[in-house]
Write an enzyme that holds these catalytic residues in place. Structure first.
Site, mmCIF file in Angstrom:
data_model
loop_
_atom_site.group_PDB
_atom_site.id
_atom_site.type_symbol
_atom_site.label_atom_id
_atom_site.label_comp_id
_atom_site.label_asym_id
_atom_site.label_seq_id
_atom_site.Cartn_x
_atom_site.Cartn_y
_atom_site.Cartn_z
ATOM 1 N N ASP A 247 13.558 32.428 -7.558
ATOM 2 C CA ASP A 247 14.837 32.186 -8.405
ATOM 3 C C ASP A 247 15.294 33.081 -9.357
ATOM 4 O O ASP A 247 14.264 33.855 -9.886
ATOM 5 C CB ASP A 247 14.375 31.001 -9.188
ATOM 6 C CG ASP A 247 15.639 29.950 -9.930
ATOM 7 O OD1 ASP A 247 16.363 29.645 -9.078
ATOM 8 O OD2 ASP A 247 15.509 30.183 -11.227
ATOM 9 N N GLU B 136 16.595 35.523 -4.558
ATOM 10 C CA GLU B 136 18.127 34.809 -4.881
ATOM 11 C C GLU B 136 18.445 36.027 -6.150
ATOM 12 O O GLU B 136 18.111 35.884 -7.340
ATOM 13 C CB GLU B 136 17.897 33.446 -5.750
ATOM 14 C CG GLU B 136 19.347 33.006 -6.009
ATOM 15 C CD GLU B 136 19.578 32.339 -7.375
ATOM 16 O OE1 GLU B 136 20.624 31.662 -7.582
ATOM 17 O OE2 GLU B 136 18.693 32.277 -8.250
#
Ligand code: GLC
Ligand code: MG
Length: 557
Positions: free
Chosen positions: A206, A273
């Site tokens: 993330d 990401e």
């Protein structure tokens, strides 16, 4: 041999909205396990599961209170083990989500930091600073939260006085960790080990571009948004912002890669990401000793125009090849308006953060679905890896009529309702057209309401039905595997004009072509070729507007 991850198609499962086993209206791990056959039958290589860890759910689980525990709403550790076991029995890889930039404010470390007070070792694991101005009443700098509002919040000290401020690039309940601190680094290596030892095949990381901040946290005002077109990327490079894409992140990923490599073959992987541009910076995340994959978000963000798409695809492929990596294509995830809605907006309009009844732009649903099908037919023809987001294989649009009272994305509140946020793409999946909660679970309950048009798009309405979006995806995934498209050699086919994208793919069994028509008139397909699949029917033997096809090329005698 191409390593598995360089050509894999992975399917993103958003646990809250995939399948509910116990009727509480919230998807859960046993729900996922019960539907894994469906995922296998779709023809993908594995799944990425969004966070299911202990969390107060202020950001739908991206606010983690304990990285080693399963939140009771999703099940137990035994349920996670069962999911892994079943997925592996079915030959599916499993990636879990790792959220290293911030913890939840309910994490034991943050609670300890609040209790320990200024200057304490507990505070050093986060970014605590004194405020500016008289009495420290102003935040330490002007950084903004991605979700809207200031990026700093002031705490009340244990003695009851107004105190220091802490940094949160996202919600106020998501304090950013201080990655200069050795305990933070050690703790995440240990969390990786914990899940690797349970058997996971990798991690989606993330906001991988946010962990390291520029020294001294220099002041910064957000750059205005600029369009992405073939004419050139006018956006300032991401790393000019002191909180994004700082060089120091790479050392962290090298240490993670070394840990994963120590687990041997088949490789366990990392997928970044990282919303980073230009691609010359983004590609640094996938150098041979760092991550394996990084989402090609510029592909997702490119307007539906042939010249722009051709340019982005070529540029990405070229840049990644220079570091020995393959692109990881993606059109959709739990943070963006679904493709079938997004591509129904006027081409080139900026990507909205949510669409609703009062949005200034309204998608054309027929056009959006048609283009979404063509876009998937293009994406799955591109060598490299690809990610699908649950429900895109059904052609689901966003929920465009969500009532304000049910919205849960912190973006909605933090932007004071200027941005709707991401709830519209997170609605529970329809499995059965004519069942309570459309077969999402055994009860009527769903944590977000499902729009009426989802009934006709339910899995049972599409499975086995020629021409359905689900059958299109299945066919594409079968052909992709058969022909080794994910590791094929791609060359551009010329002579189709500016409004067509056409590639030749030399894969495991013969030569294929993919042709995508974004122009106004029908396109003649290559002579002697055999049509393998088309995103919509041909018209008078020609490929109509907003349609893509895969063809088997006739071999030269
Ligand atoms: C990532 C996630 C998003 C989340 C944010 C903060 O962008 O995909 O859902 O809100 O990080 O963790
Ligand atoms: Mg449930």
């Amino acid at each position: 041999m191409t390593p598995w991850w360089q050509e894999a198609v992975l399917y993103q499962i958003y646990p809250r909205s995939f399948a509910d086993s116990d009727g509480d209206g919230m998807g859960d791990l046993p729900g996922i396990t019960s539907r894994l056959d469906y995922v296998r039958d779709l023809g993908v290589d594995g799944i990425w599961v969004s966070p299911f860890y202990l969390s107060p759910m202020n950001d739908a689980g991206y606010d983690v209170a304990d990285y080693r525990r399963v939140d009771p709403v999703f099940g137990s550790t035994a349920d996670a083990d069962a999911l892994l076991r079943r997925a592996h029995e079915l030959g599916l890889k499993v990636l879990v989500d790792l959220v290293p930039n911030h913890t939840s404010s309910e994490h034991a470390w943050f609670q300890a930091a609040l209790a320990a007070g200024p200057g304490s070792p507990e505070r050093a694991r986060y970014h605590f600073r004194d405020g500016q101005g008289r009495g420290g009443a102003q935040p330490p700098n002007r950084w903004r939260s991605v979700f809207g509002g200031p990026g700093w919040t002031r705490v009340v000290e244990p003695d009851g006085t107004p105190g220091q401020w802490y940094l949160h690039l996202f919600d106020v309940t998501q304090p950013d960790l201080n990655w200069e601190h050795p305990q933070v680094r050690a703790e995440f290596l240990d969390i990786l080990r914990y899940w690797l030892d349970r058997g996971v095949d990798g991690f989606r990381v993330d906001v991988a571009h946010a962990l390291v901040k520029a020294p001294g946290l220099p002041d910064y005002d957000d750059a205005p948004a600029a369009p992405l077109t073939a004419a050139g990327d006018e956006r300032p490079p991401t790393h000019l912002a002191p909180m994004w894409d700082q060089d120091g992140v790479h050392e962290i990923y090298r240490s993670w890669r070394a840990l994963l490599d120590s687990y041997g073959e088949p490789a366990r992987i990392l997928c970044a990401e990282a919303w980073v541009h230009p691609v010359e910076r983004a590609m640094l995340y996938v150098r041979p000793d760092e991550m394996h994959q990084s989402f090609a978000f510029d592909f997702l963000d490119t307007p539906w125009r042939a010249a722009d798409l051709r340019e982005v695809i070529a540029h990405d492929r070229h840049a990644l090849a220079s570091v020995g990596a393959a692109p990881t294509w993606v059109l959709s995830n739990h943070d963006v308006v679904r493709t079938a809605s997004r591509l129904g907006l006027p081409a080139g309009s900026p990507r909205p953060n949510g669409l609703g009844p009062r949005s200034s732009v309204r998608p054309d649903p027929g056009l959006g679905l048609r283009r979404a099908r063509a876009a998937a037919t293009l994406m799955l023809a591109l060598p490299g890896a690809a990610y699908l987001y649950q429900g895109e294989e059904l052609g689901l649009p966003d929920h465009l009529e969500l009532p304000d009272e049910v919205r849960q994305d912190p973006v909605w509140v933090r932007t004071e309702h200027r941005e709707l946020g991401r709830d519209g793409c997170r609605v529970p999946l329809p499995w059965v057209g004519d069942a309570p909660s459309l077969g999402f679970g055994p009860s009527e309950r769903t944590w977000l309401p499902q729009p009426p048009e989802y009934a006709a798009l339910a899995v049972d309405q599409q499975v086995g039905r020629p021409g359905s979006t689900l059958e299109l995806y299945r066919r594409l995934l079968t052909l992709r595997r058969e022909h080794g498209v994910g590791s094929a050699a791609l060359t551009e086919l010329t002579g189709y004009g500016d409004e067509v994208i056409a590639y030749r793919l030399d894969g495991r069994s013969g030569a294929l072509a993919v042709v995508v028509n974004l122009g106004a008139s029908g396109v003649e397909l290559p002579g002697g070729s055999t049509l393998l699949v088309a995103s919509d029917p041909l018209v008078a033997g020609r490929l109509p507007t907003d349609t893509a096809a895969w063809l088997l090329l006739a071999e030269a005698p």
